[in-house]
Design an enzyme around this catalytic site. Structure first.
Site, PDB file in Angstrom:
ATOM      1  CG  HIS A   1     -38.111  23.990 -74.845  1.00  0.00           C
ATOM      2  ND1 HIS A   1     -38.418  25.334 -74.969  1.00  0.00           N
ATOM      3  CD2 HIS A   1     -37.185  23.736 -75.808  1.00  0.00           C
ATOM      4  CE1 HIS A   1     -37.711  25.854 -75.953  1.00  0.00           C
ATOM      5  NE2 HIS A   1     -36.954  24.906 -76.481  1.00  0.00           N
TER       6      HIS A   1
ATOM      7  CG  ASN B   1     -38.364  30.162 -76.765  1.00  0.00           C
ATOM      8  OD1 ASN B   1     -37.649  29.176 -76.568  1.00  0.00           O
ATOM      9  ND2 ASN B   1     -39.182  30.631 -75.834  1.00  0.00           N
ATOM     10  CD  GLU B   2     -40.869  27.652 -74.317  1.00  0.00           C
ATOM     11  OE1 GLU B   2     -41.706  28.434 -73.817  1.00  0.00           O
ATOM     12  OE2 GLU B   2     -40.000  27.068 -73.636  1.00  0.00           O
TER      13      GLU B   2
ATOM     14  NE  ARG C   1     -33.236  27.592 -78.153  1.00  0.00           N
ATOM     15  CZ  ARG C   1     -34.290  27.977 -77.437  1.00  0.00           C
ATOM     16  NH1 ARG C   1     -34.178  28.136 -76.119  1.00  0.00           N
ATOM     17  NH2 ARG C   1     -35.449  28.203 -78.009  1.00  0.00           N
TER      18      ARG C   1
ATOM     19  CD1 TRP D   1     -33.961  28.788 -68.217  1.00  0.00           C
ATOM     20  CD2 TRP D   1     -33.868  29.100 -70.438  1.00  0.00           C
ATOM     21  NE1 TRP D   1     -34.296  30.094 -68.453  1.00  0.00           N
ATOM     22  CE2 TRP D   1     -34.253  30.312 -69.814  1.00  0.00           C
ATOM     23  CE3 TRP D   1     -33.751  29.059 -71.822  1.00  0.00           C
ATOM     24  CZ2 TRP D   1     -34.528  31.470 -70.541  1.00  0.00           C
ATOM     25  CZ3 TRP D   1     -34.017  30.212 -72.527  1.00  0.00           C
ATOM     26  CH2 TRP D   1     -34.406  31.405 -71.893  1.00  0.00           C
TER      27      TRP D   1
ATOM     28  CD  GLU E   1     -35.997  27.030 -73.149  1.00  0.00           C
ATOM     29  OE1 GLU E   1     -36.729  26.895 -72.127  1.00  0.00           O
ATOM     30  OE2 GLU E   1     -36.100  27.993 -73.927  1.00  0.00           O
TER      31      GLU E   1
ATOM     32  CE1 TYR F   1     -37.060  24.258 -68.011  1.00  0.00           C
ATOM     33  CE2 TYR F   1     -38.333  24.508 -70.029  1.00  0.00           C
ATOM     34  CZ  TYR F   1     -37.216  24.805 -69.272  1.00  0.00           C
ATOM     35  OH  TYR F   1     -36.247  25.638 -69.773  1.00  0.00           O
TER      36      TYR F   1
END
Length: 536
Positions: free
Chosen positions: A220, A153-154, A76, A278, A249, A222
């Site tokens: 994503h 992105n986001e 990516r 990531w 990610e 996290y």
């Protein structure tokens, strides 16, 4: 990523998806039954990483070769529309795609300027991202079999996330109207983590809005996803609904919490879900621990790099090259043959040239790692794609024992070659260099500094390492135009390939950011290739 996320405190109502049958497949990649298929009709499960191209354009050629050599089947790539960072134009986009294809990687291209829209003041809307894609459409047309278009992105922060659904549908509609037939990828709001479940609960209607039924969803993971139950529930709902989902990610740690990466690896593998970690290298702002390789050096994988490439359910174990490149077979586990013992020539005070007999491999040797051997330990010196290398930044009057490893396209590494030892030439002595150190800006807990090295001697310097010692515990967090390493208070800055030479009377400069507490005294003693410099 790049943002602290607060986990929602309220329990949100459980909503169920309705599977939507796909329309006729688009040229290139297509979606059917919640799975991604390439242009040959073979299922494709992404196993790859993110690379921050827009901030490190000079690193992309080697980065793509390295992640491929370590086993990735996709990458990516961070692009900029020019709204927050330097714009990547159509020529650059075409070059990135060409390099992905040369390395037999599927290229996921994303616009990063949308990150945190609605909460981050500088971020731009998905509509602006679509404007960008239309402006570089010439580079994308005809590449549908090798690229996936990640719109932005986001694209929403933690405020007004309900707008995500309409904005995403509008972006998809405009891209289809403009003639894009690529598989589209859409990121979740809440800085990608979707703790409000906005994407989860509206994915079916977004998918149905695509006239080609060729959109996949990216979450994503996290700190919000710090338990196995959260990960399996979120991804499992997409699987049950027959909607395509990807972990676009994730990391092994984060400032907003500790992701359960082991479950991400195991569950995505068991369910046939793709993942893109990531990120390869170059992280700053306090999340440097998310680098997979130190200083973009494939021979220096971090703990995170070792985990994602070589760990259980990691890339090397589970990745399959896209069938469009002739992949899909068993994982190659046979390493290349051992390279020949290197020989050294053109030895100077700061460098040397090495050459060795090339290795062979059934699927092809993709690169070599040159290491310094000292006692029972090794340290990386450089990586190269051919059976030769130029070493720079060595210390004068110093003995170096070096050896070589070979790597193949599946990420296998050979046994180490024999070693050879050479001694660099004496340096030109003290008084042949002057260093100017200037703090350009300083803020609470951090500062930025510029360093200029001037060659005051009568002969050119070919390859350099500048060393100094901080007096107050400062720590370098990011460096540009040189590569930094730090052991305790001592810092070493090694030249980049493009500024290795300092002509007699000439100078080079580099800069860095660092952290500090209490006192930020400037260093006063510098050495260049082991020779003392004056401060100016």
């Amino acid at each position: 990523m790049r943002r602290l996320i607060a986990l929602a405190s309220a329990l949100l109502a459980t909503l169920f998806f309705v599977a939507v049958p796909p329309a006729s497949a688009a040229t290139g990649f297509s979606i059917s039954g919640g799975k991604l298929y390439d242009a040959t009709g073979a299922e494709f499960i992404m196993r790859g990483v993110n690379h921050a191209h827009t901030w490190y354009t000079s690193r992309t050629t080697q980065a793509l070769a390295d992640v491929k050599a370590l086993g990735a089947n996709s990458v990516r790539v961070v692009l900029s529309s020019g709204d927050q960072w330097t714009r990547n134009d159509a020529t650059d986009v075409a070059n990135v795609i060409s390099q992905c294809k040369a390395n037999k990687l599927i290229c996921v291209l994303e616009v990063h300027d949308t990150t945190g829209y609605g909460e981050q003041a500088a971020a731009v809307s998905l509509a602006k991202a679509v404007d960008y894609w239309i402006s570089v459409q010439s580079a994308m047309t005809g590449q549908e079999a090798y690229t996936i278009l990640n719109i932005g992105n986001e694209p929403w922060g933690n405020t007004n996330t309900s707008a995500w659904t309409a904005d995403t549908k509008a972006a998809i509609g405009r891209l289809r109207a403009a003639g894009f037939t690529h598989t589209l990828m859409v990121d979740a709001p809440n800085w990608g983590q979707d703790w409000s479940f906005t994407m989860r609960d509206n994915a079916a209607s977004v998918f149905a809005s695509d006239s080609l039924r060729n959109t996949m969803f990216s979450v994503h993971m996290y700190g919000v996803f710090d338990t196995a139950a959260e990960i399996t529930d979120y991804l499992g709902r997409f699987r049950t609904a027959g909607l395509p989902i990807l972990v676009g990610e994730f990391g092994h740690n984060h400032s907003d919490g500790d992701p359960d990466e082991d479950t991400i690896f195991s569950y995505t593998q068991s369910q046939g879900i793709g993942y893109l970690g990531w990120s390869w290298s170059g992280n700053g702002g306090g999340v440097e621990y998310l680098d997979m390789a130190t200083g973009f050096n494939a021979a220096q994988l971090t703990t995170w790099g070792q985990r994602i490439f070589n760990g259980a359910n990691g890339i090397k174990q589970t990745s399959r090259q896209a069938a469009v490149y002739g992949g899909g077979g068993p994982v190659d586990t046979t390493p290349p043959t051992t390279p020949g013992t290197p020989s050294a020539s053109s030895i100077t005070s700061g460098g040397a040239s090495l050459s060795w007999t090339a290795s062979t491999d059934a699927v092809g040797v993709t690169g070599y790692d040159v290491v310094r051997v000292s006692g029972g330990t090794e340290s990386a010196l450089t990586s190269t794609s051919s059976a030769s290398a130029t070493l720079t930044g060595l210390t004068a009057s110093t003995a170096y024992t070096v050896a070589v490893y070979a790597r193949d396209a599946a990420g296998n590494r050979s046994t180490r070659s024999g070693t050879t030892t050479f001694t660099t030439s004496p340096g030109s002595g003290g008084g042949s260099c002057a260093v100017a150190y200037k703090v350009g800006s300083q803020w609470q807990g951090g500062f930025g500094a510029d360093v200029t090295i001037r060659n005051t001697g009568s002969t050119a310097v070919n390859g350099w390492t500048l060393r100094w010692t901080f007096a107050n515990g400062q720590t370098v967090t990011q460096m540009w135009n040189a590569t930094a390493s730090q052991s305790g208070a001592q810092v070493s800055a090694v030249n980049a390939p493009y500024n290795a030479a300092i002509a007699a009377g000439g100078s080079v400069g580099f800069g860095f950011n660092a952290s500090w507490t209490g006192t930020n005294a400037a260093p006063t003693t510098f050495t260049l290739n082991g020779a003392s410099c004056t401060s100016s």
